[in-house]
Write an enzyme that holds these catalytic residues in place. Structure first.
Site, PDB file in Angstrom:
ATOM      1  N   GLY A 307       0.802  -1.221   0.000  1.00  0.00           N
ATOM      2  CA  GLY A 307       0.000   0.000   0.000  1.00  0.00           C
ATOM      3  C   GLY A 307       0.832   1.267   0.000  1.00  0.00           C
ATOM      4  N   SER A 308       0.340   2.261   0.737  1.00  0.00           N
ATOM      5  CA  SER A 308       0.922   3.605   0.671  1.00  0.00           C
ATOM      6  C   SER A 308       2.339   3.716   1.205  1.00  0.00           C
ATOM      7  CB  SER A 308       0.021   4.589   1.416  1.00  0.00           C
ATOM      8  OG  SER A 308      -1.235   4.708   0.764  1.00  0.00           O
ATOM      9  N   THR A 309       2.845   2.675   1.871  1.00  0.00           N
ATOM     10  CA  THR A 309       4.250   2.727   2.307  1.00  0.00           C
ATOM     11  C   THR A 309       5.187   2.824   1.107  1.00  0.00           C
ATOM     12  OG1 THR A 309       4.386   0.296   2.342  1.00  0.00           O
ATOM     13  CG2 THR A 309       3.762   1.399   4.401  1.00  0.00           C
TER      14      THR A 309
END
Length: 582
Positions: A307-309
């Site tokens: 995801g957004s990591t």
């Protein structure tokens, strides 16, 4: 002629009439000859056996009395980086019997024997009855020596004790996924015990003894070979930090009724894993109720879309390309963007955002526009250098490679989703290792589960992921995520500068992405002024209304980092806590 026959007769007095009874002389001589011949044969045989067959007979006697016994080797000790024991071998006794000499069950107090062996009497009876015709049968393995002594005090013929070693794990469930365990024969079955079995196992010794007919040792003849103990193994784990990370993760998994969770703490400069914990766990000292689902070291084996990591790497690629600066503005209005037939959305219309703002607000639209300009080659190369799609190389059993699609050309939607962490997969260990590059001047050190010596530190293999200036810029951007207005205020640590990135992804089910199933992440570094730790927290399947990374994973990061700072006496680097509203 009748007179001559009478001369050959021997006269014997008759018991009834005192008259003589004659016996032929030839019979007497025949009997005497047979006796003399038998005695001669016996003497000859004795001389023959003593002279010609002496060595053969000696060997045959030895085969029936002389035995070779194995001296078990002591398995190597596993410790943490500070010498605290994580796996030790303790002496135990195993009770066995030789059914050939074991008395009939009617002459044995079977109830008492079963009680001392912690067995059911019925089960013990069946076990002994089924062993008829055999010469060896284990009744109970790995008993405490004092308990085994009580069994032998019963004085039952054919019942013996054998010295062995049993593995004991002082930290129990806290280190179970990492250390693993051995079987009854002291062979590694899981984790480090399996991965380094050849190093730990040692080499048994042997000795020659003489036993009596009942199998009891009556004399020690010689020591044929000495047992060589296994080598000790020092892990990179800090047991103090391991305990605290385990406690924080377990509380979060219970609080949010999650399916599972993992946390990894790495040394930014050396690549050493300082803590690695998972939930659910198990007690390696008592595996009677062990569930197979609890065995996996999820931090090493289980891959999820990060995801957004991943947005931090997309921004790093943009900065490294030279086409963007930290202050470059990206228009994210009206809060969504159409790519093919898919609409990509932000949580709100953030309008104009610079690259720091894209990280702070976690803008999908912003990273999508960056990716459209950069192209797939640049982003893919950065992710590959960061270690995605490659096994970390720890040698841990079942270590996952994750997934990084290798394609000549990405479709526009595939490129867009890749930029914000969909379409690839990573383990928590891979993600923690990738994030070390932001705190280590753009270099990603090789991962290790073993403590590195001073000599090892000189020659650590490192992969250059990005320029040093880019790593420093992204590090400053990550710090804003934990400040007011960022997505992870709950990751803040009082009196310390920390930074990181949240991630929340939909889980994949049989019919595609599930609307009500999530994986929550937080990946971060601390302290920002001089990064020491890369920490990743994963909460899989949190239940209820709270499922975002900033809500369920970030607080675990805060607690773990706070503990690490205290344990290692790291001086505070932030005294203005007004920005760190939790």
């Amino acid at each position: 002629m009748g007179a001559s026959l009478r001369k050959e007769e021997t006269k014997i007095e008759s018991p009834d009439n005192s008259s003589d009874v004659s016996m032929p002389q030839w019979r007497v001589r025949l009997v005497l000859a047979v006796v003399l011949l038998f005695l001669f044969g016996l003497v000859y045989r004795l001389v023959f056996l003593q002279v010609s067959e002496q060595e053969f007979l000696k060997n045959q006697g030895d085969l029936r009395m002389v035995r070779t016994e194995i001296d078990p080797a002591h398995r190597g000790l596993i410790t943490d980086r500070n010498g605290e024991p994580l796996a030790v071998s303790t002496p135990v006794e195993s009770i066995w019997l030789n059914p050939k000499y074991f008395p009939s069950l009617e002459n044995v107090n079977l109830a008492l024997l079963a009680s001392l062996l912690d067995l059911r009497e019925v089960a013990l009876r069946k076990k002994i009855e089924a062993s008829a015709g055999r010469q060896f049968l284990y009744l109970k393995r790995h008993m405490p020596p004092e308990q085994a002594a009580k069994v032998l005090e019963l004085g039952i013929k054919g019942l013996y004790s054998q010295r062995e070693y049993k593995r004991f794990y002082p930290a129990g469930e806290v280190t179970s996924h990492l250390i693993g365990f051995t079987n009854l024969d002291d062979e590694g079955q899981e984790g480090i015990e399996l991965a380094f079995n050849d190093w730990l196992v040692g080499e048994p010794g042997s000795r020659t003894v003489i036993k009596d007919l009942q199998g009891r040792v009556i004399r020690h003849v010689r020591q044929d070979s000495e047992a060589r103990d296994g080598k000790d193994l020092a892990l990179s784990i800090d047991l103090r930090l391991q305990y605290l990370a385990y406690k924080a993760l377990k509380e979060a998994v219970i609080k949010h009724r999650a399916e599972s969770g993992s946390a990894v703490v790495m040394d930014v400069a050396t690549g050493e894993v300082l803590a690695m914990v998972n939930q659910p766990s198990y007690n390696p000292n008592d595996r009677s109720r062990l569930k197979v689902n609890s065995l996996r070291n999820r931090a090493v084996t289980d891959s999820f879309e990060p995801g957004s990591t991943i947005k931090a790497f997309t921004v790093a690629t943009a900065l490294a390309s030279g086409r963007y600066a930290a202050s470059t503005k990206i228009n994210t209005s009206p809060g969504y963007i159409r790519v093919g037939r898919k609409t990509i959305r932000d949580h709100a219309n953030y309008g104009q955002l610079d690259l720091t703002g894209i990280i702070k607000k976690s803008s999908n639209v912003g990273t999508t526009k960056l990716a459209q300009n950069l192209g797939s080659d640049l982003i893919w190369s950065t992710l590959f250098r960061a270690g995605f799609g490659q096994a970390p190389g720890t040698g841990f059993p079942g270590e996952g490679n994750g997934i990084l699609p290798m394609q000549r050309e990405f479709r526009p939607i595939e490129l867009a989703t890749l930029s914000y962490g969909y379409g690839l997969a990573a383990t928590p260990l891979q993600l923690a290792n990738a994030y070390t590059s932001f705190g280590n001047n753009g270099f990603r050190p090789e991962v290790t589960l073993l403590a590195r010596s001073a000599q090892d530190l000189v020659s650590i293999r490192q992969e250059k992921v990005m320029p040093e200036r880019v790593a420093a810029q992204v590090l400053q951007m990550l710090e804003t995520v934990t400040h007011k207005g960022g997505t992870a205020k709950r990751a803040a640590v009082p009196f310390y500068r920390v930074g990181g990135k949240t991630g929340t992804v939909h889980k994949v089910g049989r019919d595609g992405y599930q609307d009500d199933k999530y994986v929550a992440y937080f990946a971060g570094l601390a302290p920002i002024s001089d990064p020491r730790y890369s920490v990743v927290v994963t909460i899989n399947g949190p239940s209820g209304d709270r499922y975002y990374g900033g809500e369920v994973a970030a607080p675990v990061f805060s607690e773990v980092v706070s503990a690490a700072m205290r344990l290692n006496n790291i001086a505070p680097d932030a005294f203005d806590t007004t920005a760190m509203v939790r």
